[in-house]
Design a protein around this motif. Structure first.
Motif, mmCIF file in Angstrom:
data_model
loop_
_atom_site.group_PDB
_atom_site.id
_atom_site.type_symbol
_atom_site.label_atom_id
_atom_site.label_comp_id
_atom_site.label_asym_id
_atom_site.label_seq_id
_atom_site.Cartn_x
_atom_site.Cartn_y
_atom_site.Cartn_z
ATOM 1 N N ILE A 88 3.870 26.406 50.881
ATOM 2 C CA ILE A 88 4.412 26.740 52.189
ATOM 3 C C ILE A 88 3.314 26.451 53.202
ATOM 4 C CG2 ILE A 88 5.377 28.551 53.651
ATOM 5 C CD1 ILE A 88 6.147 30.036 51.054
ATOM 6 N N GLN A 89 3.565 25.519 54.108
ATOM 7 C CA GLN A 89 2.552 25.122 55.090
ATOM 8 C C GLN A 89 3.097 25.269 56.508
ATOM 9 O OE1 GLN A 89 1.369 21.095 53.987
ATOM 10 N NE2 GLN A 89 -0.191 21.886 52.588
ATOM 11 N N GLU A 90 2.180 25.283 57.473
ATOM 12 C CA GLU A 90 2.596 25.408 58.870
ATOM 13 C C GLU A 90 3.260 24.123 59.345
ATOM 14 O OE1 GLU A 90 -0.743 26.145 61.427
ATOM 15 O OE2 GLU A 90 -2.045 24.836 60.264
ATOM 16 N N TYR A 91 4.204 24.278 60.243
ATOM 17 C CA TYR A 91 4.983 23.168 60.786
ATOM 18 C C TYR A 91 4.417 22.732 62.132
ATOM 19 C CZ TYR A 91 8.885 20.842 63.161
ATOM 20 O OH TYR A 91 9.666 19.958 63.865
ATOM 21 N N ALA A 92 4.242 21.429 62.303
ATOM 22 C CA ALA A 92 3.748 20.873 63.563
ATOM 23 C C ALA A 92 4.939 20.440 64.415
ATOM 24 C CB ALA A 92 2.823 19.689 63.301
ATOM 25 N N PRO A 93 5.252 21.147 65.495
ATOM 26 C CA PRO A 93 6.469 20.858 66.261
ATOM 27 C C PRO A 93 6.496 19.487 66.924
ATOM 28 C CG PRO A 93 5.105 22.485 67.395
ATOM 29 C CD PRO A 93 4.525 22.311 66.028
#
Length: 295
Positions: A88-93
């Motif tokens: 689970i990784q952070e999303y780059a908008p």
């Protein structure tokens, strides 16, 4: 994946803590999906599913450099019975830098570019301190989280994709079969592709190409040449890329330092950070709205 146990990564479950959304990226052994928390967390996330074959090359690097301000964050893993490593990784908008620059060709001023390059160099300095070679620097592997022309320090990018990374102190098996990003990699790698050719200085060369690419509105290096074999010959003959129209003298000098033929003559990432921090970006000679890319 047993090797990941030393990083004490939290483990969650599909349908309990997180759910998988639509697919963003598909490869034979690696797939990326939108994710959504079922719990009270509200971070925007992606789900990265890797086969054990891919995970052996990539997963450990993500965790070794986790928590750095300018490297994509891995929050947790997802338990499964499919022999997959799932992060689970952070999303780059704003997507990746290559796509962002193509969609917004006149968005960044030189001061903003300088701040972005400084963040990438800071991430790379941290990676080098871990005795890791990233091996695949390019705008496509830089994620854009925030863009702010009024407050430069509010711009935020993060480095991602460790699929071609390696430990300097560990030989890579089947090295001759490795994928080489010909248009971005250092000439010493093109010449022999030995493990000893991979170093902080080979990544420095690639950073110079990344800076050129960004200043050229995400143009592919050597885009006028379709054959990678010809590009390889050109690079080994020291035929370098032309100066982008939006690049001032100081930045062009730094790029050329990164492209020195002898790796020992290239600066390290700490020196690059210092030079970027002192860069004079106040000159009026630059016109980022110009459609002309090259001098």
């Amino acid at each position: 994946m047993a090797v990941l146990s030393k990083y004490n990564l939290e483990e969650y479950q599909y349908g309990v803590h997180v759910r998988k959304g639509r697919q963003l990226y598909m490869k034979s052994e690696k797939n990326i999906y939108f994710g959504q928390w079922i719990t009270s967390r509200n971070d925007e996330i992606i789900i990265v599913e890797m086969s054990e074959n891919i995970a052996r090359r990539e997963a450990e690097f993500y965790l070794e450099v986790n928590h750095h301000d300018y490297i994509v964050r891995t929050f947790a893993s997802v338990s499964n019975v499919l022999n997959l490593t799932i992060f689970i990784q952070e999303y780059a908008p704003q997507g990746d830098l290559a796509g962002y620059l193509m969609d917004n060709p006149n968005k960044f001023t030189l001061p903003s570019f300088a701040e972005i390059f400084l963040q990438i160099a800071d991430a790379m300095s941290h990676i080098a301190s871990k005795r890791i070679v990233h091996g695949d620097l390019g705008c496509r592997n830089v994620l854009v989280f925030r863009v702010d022309e009024t407050q430069l320090k509010n711009n935020l990018v993060k480095l991602t994709d460790f699929g071609l990374s390696r430990w300097i102190d560990q030989e890579v098996p089947d090295e001759d079969e490795s994928i080489i990003p010909i248009r971005y990699c250092a000439p010493e790698i093109l010449r022999t592709n030995r493990h000893s050719d991979y170093s902080e200085k080979s990544d420095v060369y690639s950073l110079g190409v990344l800076i050129w690419e960004a200043l050229s509105n995400s143009e592919i290096p050597y885009s006028s040449v379709s054959d990678d074999r010809q590009v390889k010959t050109m690079k080994l003959n020291n035929e370098q890329l032309k100066r982008p129209h939006v690049c001032n003298g100081e930045l062009w000098s730094l790029i050329n330092k990164c492209w020195q033929t002898n790796p020992k003559d290239r600066p390290d990432f700490e020196r690059i950070k210092r030079e970027l921090s002192k860069l004079d970006v106040s000159s009026n000679e630059l016109d980022l709205s110009s459609a002309e890319i090259y001098e």
